[in-house]
Design a protein around this motif. Structure first.
Motif, PDB file in Angstrom:
ATOM      1  N   PHE A 279       0.864  -1.181   0.000  1.00  0.00           N
ATOM      2  CA  PHE A 279       0.000   0.000   0.000  1.00  0.00           C
ATOM      3  C   PHE A 279       0.900   1.230   0.000  1.00  0.00           C
ATOM      4  O   PHE A 279       1.828   1.326   0.802  1.00  0.00           O
ATOM      5  CB  PHE A 279      -0.898   0.035   1.245  1.00  0.00           C
ATOM      6  CG  PHE A 279      -2.101  -0.856   1.162  1.00  0.00           C
ATOM      7  CD1 PHE A 279      -2.244  -1.805   0.163  1.00  0.00           C
ATOM      8  CD2 PHE A 279      -3.108  -0.757   2.105  1.00  0.00           C
ATOM      9  CE1 PHE A 279      -3.358  -2.637   0.094  1.00  0.00           C
ATOM     10  CE2 PHE A 279      -4.234  -1.565   2.061  1.00  0.00           C
ATOM     11  CZ  PHE A 279      -4.359  -2.508   1.055  1.00  0.00           C
TER      12      PHE A 279
ATOM     13  N   TRP B 200      -5.253   6.487   2.994  1.00  0.00           N
ATOM     14  CA  TRP B 200      -6.213   5.618   2.306  1.00  0.00           C
ATOM     15  C   TRP B 200      -7.376   5.230   3.223  1.00  0.00           C
ATOM     16  O   TRP B 200      -8.426   4.800   2.748  1.00  0.00           O
ATOM     17  CB  TRP B 200      -5.542   4.347   1.777  1.00  0.00           C
ATOM     18  CG  TRP B 200      -4.880   3.498   2.818  1.00  0.00           C
ATOM     19  CD1 TRP B 200      -3.569   3.547   3.190  1.00  0.00           C
ATOM     20  CD2 TRP B 200      -5.484   2.488   3.633  1.00  0.00           C
ATOM     21  NE1 TRP B 200      -3.320   2.639   4.191  1.00  0.00           N
ATOM     22  CE2 TRP B 200      -4.475   1.976   4.479  1.00  0.00           C
ATOM     23  CE3 TRP B 200      -6.773   1.977   3.735  1.00  0.00           C
ATOM     24  CZ2 TRP B 200      -4.720   0.970   5.409  1.00  0.00           C
ATOM     25  CZ3 TRP B 200      -7.021   0.968   4.666  1.00  0.00           C
ATOM     26  CH2 TRP B 200      -5.998   0.477   5.490  1.00  0.00           C
TER      27      TRP B 200
ATOM     28  N   ILE C 187     -11.072   4.272   1.379  1.00  0.00           N
ATOM     29  CA  ILE C 187     -11.315   2.872   1.025  1.00  0.00           C
ATOM     30  C   ILE C 187     -12.178   2.227   2.099  1.00  0.00           C
ATOM     31  O   ILE C 187     -11.890   2.343   3.293  1.00  0.00           O
ATOM     32  CB  ILE C 187      -9.976   2.107   0.904  1.00  0.00           C
ATOM     33  CG1 ILE C 187      -9.036   2.789  -0.103  1.00  0.00           C
ATOM     34  CG2 ILE C 187     -10.214   0.663   0.533  1.00  0.00           C
ATOM     35  CD1 ILE C 187      -9.564   2.833  -1.513  1.00  0.00           C
TER      36      ILE C 187
ATOM     37  N   ASP D 143     -14.332  -1.285   3.772  1.00  0.00           N
ATOM     38  CA  ASP D 143     -14.013  -2.689   4.029  1.00  0.00           C
ATOM     39  C   ASP D 143     -14.449  -3.605   2.890  1.00  0.00           C
ATOM     40  O   ASP D 143     -13.819  -4.643   2.645  1.00  0.00           O
ATOM     41  CB  ASP D 143     -14.659  -3.145   5.338  1.00  0.00           C
ATOM     42  CG  ASP D 143     -13.930  -2.611   6.559  1.00  0.00           C
ATOM     43  OD1 ASP D 143     -12.864  -1.989   6.391  1.00  0.00           O
ATOM     44  OD2 ASP D 143     -14.437  -2.802   7.688  1.00  0.00           O
TER      45      ASP D 143
ATOM     46  N   GLN E 244     -14.267  -2.942  -0.258  1.00  0.00           N
ATOM     47  CA  GLN E 244     -13.190  -2.876  -1.250  1.00  0.00           C
ATOM     48  C   GLN E 244     -11.977  -3.682  -0.798  1.00  0.00           C
ATOM     49  O   GLN E 244     -11.367  -4.410  -1.587  1.00  0.00           O
ATOM     50  CB  GLN E 244     -12.795  -1.420  -1.497  1.00  0.00           C
ATOM     51  CG  GLN E 244     -13.848  -0.576  -2.192  1.00  0.00           C
ATOM     52  CD  GLN E 244     -13.487   0.890  -2.168  1.00  0.00           C
ATOM     53  OE1 GLN E 244     -13.446   1.513  -1.106  1.00  0.00           O
ATOM     54  NE2 GLN E 244     -13.219   1.446  -3.335  1.00  0.00           N
ATOM     55  N   LEU E 245     -11.619  -3.552   0.464  1.00  0.00           N
ATOM     56  CA  LEU E 245     -10.470  -4.297   0.979  1.00  0.00           C
ATOM     57  C   LEU E 245     -10.724  -5.801   0.946  1.00  0.00           C
ATOM     58  O   LEU E 245      -9.815  -6.592   0.651  1.00  0.00           O
ATOM     59  CB  LEU E 245     -10.146  -3.843   2.401  1.00  0.00           C
ATOM     60  CG  LEU E 245      -9.604  -2.416   2.537  1.00  0.00           C
ATOM     61  CD1 LEU E 245      -9.502  -2.030   4.010  1.00  0.00           C
ATOM     62  CD2 LEU E 245      -8.252  -2.276   1.851  1.00  0.00           C
TER      63      LEU E 245
ATOM     64  N   LEU F  66     -10.086  -7.001  -2.490  1.00  0.00           N
ATOM     65  CA  LEU F  66      -8.656  -7.155  -2.752  1.00  0.00           C
ATOM     66  C   LEU F  66      -8.121  -8.427  -2.107  1.00  0.00           C
ATOM     67  O   LEU F  66      -7.318  -9.147  -2.710  1.00  0.00           O
ATOM     68  CB  LEU F  66      -7.915  -5.930  -2.226  1.00  0.00           C
ATOM     69  CG  LEU F  66      -6.406  -5.881  -2.482  1.00  0.00           C
ATOM     70  CD1 LEU F  66      -6.107  -5.878  -3.972  1.00  0.00           C
ATOM     71  CD2 LEU F  66      -5.783  -4.657  -1.815  1.00  0.00           C
ATOM     72  N   LYS F  67      -8.564  -8.728  -0.911  1.00  0.00           N
ATOM     73  CA  LYS F  67      -8.146  -9.965  -0.244  1.00  0.00           C
ATOM     74  C   LYS F  67      -8.554 -11.182  -1.078  1.00  0.00           C
ATOM     75  O   LYS F  67      -7.791 -12.150  -1.205  1.00  0.00           O
ATOM     76  CB  LYS F  67      -8.792 -10.042   1.139  1.00  0.00           C
ATOM     77  CG  LYS F  67      -8.470 -11.305   1.940  1.00  0.00           C
ATOM     78  CD  LYS F  67      -7.023 -11.301   2.405  1.00  0.00           C
ATOM     79  CE  LYS F  67      -6.710 -12.442   3.362  1.00  0.00           C
ATOM     80  NZ  LYS F  67      -6.843 -13.771   2.768  1.00  0.00           N
TER      81      LYS F  67
ATOM     82  N   VAL G 118      -0.373  -7.597   3.529  1.00  0.00           N
ATOM     83  CA  VAL G 118      -0.154  -6.237   3.037  1.00  0.00           C
ATOM     84  C   VAL G 118       1.143  -5.710   3.641  1.00  0.00           C
ATOM     85  O   VAL G 118       1.371  -5.854   4.848  1.00  0.00           O
ATOM     86  CB  VAL G 118      -1.317  -5.301   3.433  1.00  0.00           C
ATOM     87  CG1 VAL G 118      -0.960  -3.835   3.178  1.00  0.00           C
ATOM     88  CG2 VAL G 118      -2.587  -5.664   2.673  1.00  0.00           C
TER      89      VAL G 118
ATOM     90  N   LEU H 216      -6.994  -4.131   8.665  1.00  0.00           N
ATOM     91  CA  LEU H 216      -6.567  -5.092   7.654  1.00  0.00           C
ATOM     92  C   LEU H 216      -6.559  -6.516   8.217  1.00  0.00           C
ATOM     93  O   LEU H 216      -6.956  -7.470   7.548  1.00  0.00           O
ATOM     94  CB  LEU H 216      -5.186  -4.715   7.120  1.00  0.00           C
ATOM     95  CG  LEU H 216      -5.137  -3.447   6.270  1.00  0.00           C
ATOM     96  CD1 LEU H 216      -3.700  -2.998   6.057  1.00  0.00           C
ATOM     97  CD2 LEU H 216      -5.829  -3.672   4.930  1.00  0.00           C
TER      98      LEU H 216
ATOM     99  N   LEU I 168      -4.325   2.147  -4.756  1.00  0.00           N
ATOM    100  CA  LEU I 168      -5.660   2.098  -4.160  1.00  0.00           C
ATOM    101  C   LEU I 168      -6.606   3.126  -4.760  1.00  0.00           C
ATOM    102  O   LEU I 168      -7.800   2.868  -4.912  1.00  0.00           O
ATOM    103  CB  LEU I 168      -5.568   2.314  -2.647  1.00  0.00           C
ATOM    104  CG  LEU I 168      -4.832   1.238  -1.846  1.00  0.00           C
ATOM    105  CD1 LEU I 168      -4.765   1.631  -0.382  1.00  0.00           C
ATOM    106  CD2 LEU I 168      -5.510  -0.117  -1.996  1.00  0.00           C
TER     107      LEU I 168
ATOM    108  N   LEU J 272     -11.301  -2.464  -6.311  1.00  0.00           N
ATOM    109  CA  LEU J 272      -9.955  -2.917  -5.940  1.00  0.00           C
ATOM    110  C   LEU J 272      -9.659  -4.313  -6.477  1.00  0.00           C
ATOM    111  O   LEU J 272      -9.100  -5.172  -5.780  1.00  0.00           O
ATOM    112  CB  LEU J 272      -9.742  -2.875  -4.424  1.00  0.00           C
ATOM    113  CG  LEU J 272      -9.831  -1.512  -3.733  1.00  0.00           C
ATOM    114  CD1 LEU J 272      -9.260  -1.587  -2.328  1.00  0.00           C
ATOM    115  CD2 LEU J 272      -9.155  -0.405  -4.517  1.00  0.00           C
TER     116      LEU J 272
END
Length: 421
Positions: A35, A60, A64, A66, A68-69, A72-73, A80, A111, A390, A406
């Motif tokens: 990141f 970020w 951003i 959760d 979106q995160l 990405l996960k 990360v 995260l 991001l 993401l």
């Protein structure tokens, strides 16, 4: 009693205590993503202005969500590398650093709640006009005195102490990024970095005896720096991951970057591997580079210098034979260093690799990402691609193709070996 003596005695006590404690299993890292330090780049004056929102640090966090995160996960990343602007902690002063460290912990916990392990990377950068208090003033490099060294060690201790209470299997601290020490040292015995690295480790251990640390060699954290580092003085510490960064060939990975005025700014869209540059293609690349120089460089003397330099850079690239085999050979050096020093391959991390895409040949970008990732996995190393992007999909080093969901660019996802994960 001088503070340095007190600190040394305390560090020795903590290391003795560490040796008596049961080893804590280091987080199992495999596939990671960096990141960025800032989503909107910030200098010291802007950061210290009354209107700057320090509650949105790292920046970020407010951009951003959760969902979106989690997306990405789901792309296949398990950790990360959270780049944190360590200079901002210095700018804030002793009192102001506490709330910022609290924000770093909050970002880490957020995260981790989504399933990521997190490397908190104190991403100290070289000084520039808008960003003083950087690497040179901490490490004493480039003819600077290490005027901020003691303050920086104190920050490492504070941050390590705050991270020590988080889940041990998901929390790591990297106390410095790409230390630019020992470029002028001709023999390893004269290197300054080993003692500085030991002091950083000791600073962290004062407050966090078993927190997993991510440590690197000098010479800006590349293979050369790691290969000349003797890890024996750190062998008593079971909670260390060793890291290096890799961007070779730089003429491809950093082509077109606008913040540096060198031949690579103008010699762009290079094919990769180097064997793909034939005579006709080389002439076309040179014509394009010299056309850019003519348009963008006003000084005639500098234009002449660059005209010559881009030709030399292209010749060097063509004769380098850069390709997957050269990456594999470089990573074999790291593998040899690890084997000779009893470091398991799973304790080695390729902490950064990637390519500046704005002026890159698209096929070369994908090929270089894939070749580098493949070489790391072949040696059993974990890796973290640089960088997410991001809020800047499709720009710079970003690998994200959609900054709303993401999700990765499909070709990048395949190059990272995540398509079937």
């Amino acid at each position: 009693m001088p503070r340095s003596v007190t600190r040394a005695r305390l560090a020795a006590f903590c290391l003795a205590l560490l040796a008596a404690l049961p080893a804590t299993a280091a987080p199992a890292l495999k596939r990671g993503i960096n990141f960025e330090v800032w989503q909107t780049w910030t200098g010291r004056d802007a950061f210290l202005a009354p209107e700057f929102d320090r509650g949105n640090f790292p920046d970020w966090m407010g951009r951003i969500d959760d969902r979106q995160l989690a997306s990405l996960k789901a792309e296949g990343f398990d950790f990360v590398r959270l780049n944190i602007d360590a200079a901002a902690l210095l700018w804030a002063g002793d009192d102001g650093a506490g709330p910022l460290i609290g924000r770093i912990v909050a970002a880490t916990e957020r995260l981790q709640a989504l399933g990521f392990a997190v490397i908190v990377d104190m991403h100290l950068l070289p000084i520039d006009q808008e960003r003083p208090d950087g690497l040179q003033d901490v490490l004493g490099t480039d003819d600077h005195a290490p005027i901020l060294w003691d303050r920086y060690l104190a920050l490492v201790t504070r941050l390590a102490g705050r991270l020590a209470v988080l889940p041990a299997d998901k929390t790591l601290l990297e106390p410095i990024n790409e230390p630019n020490q020992d470029w002028g040292s001709y023999i390893a015995l004269a290197d300054r970095w080993p003692d500085q690295l030991a002091a950083l480790r000791e600073a962290a251990r004062q407050a966090a005896p078993t927190l997993t640390l991510v440590l690197t060699g000098g010479r800006s954290g590349g293979i050369d720096g790691l290969a000349r580092l003797d890890p024996v003085p750190f062998a008593d510490d079971p909670n260390i991951v060793w890291t290096f960064h890799y961007y070779d060939p730089m003429v491809v990975s950093h082509a077109g970057r606008p913040w540096v005025d060198d031949p690579g700014r103008y010699l762009t869209h290079l094919p990769y591997p180097a064997s793909q540059v034939d005579e006709a293609g080389g002439k076309q690349l040179l014509r394009a580079a010299r056309s850019r120089i003519a348009r963008e460089v006003a000084d005639p003397s500098r234009r002449r210098e660059l005209d010559i330099a881009v030709g030399e850079a292209l010749d060097d690239y063509r004769t380098s034979e850069a390709g997957p085999a050269t990456i594999a050979a470089d990573f074999q050096r790291v593998s040899n260093w690890a084997a000779e020093n009893g470091v398991p391959p799973e304790r080695v991390l390729l902490g950064e690799f990637g390519i500046f895409q704005d002026e890159a040949d698209p096929a070369s970008r994908i090929a270089l990402i894939e070749a580098t990732r493949d070489a790391a996995e072949d040696k059993g190393f974990a890796w973290a691609v640089y960088s997410a992007g991001l809020t800047s999909a499709g720009k710079g080093f970003a690998v994200i193709g959609d900054d709303r969901s993401l999700t990765l660019e499909p070709k990048v996802k395949a190059a990272l070996g995540l398509g079937d994960k």
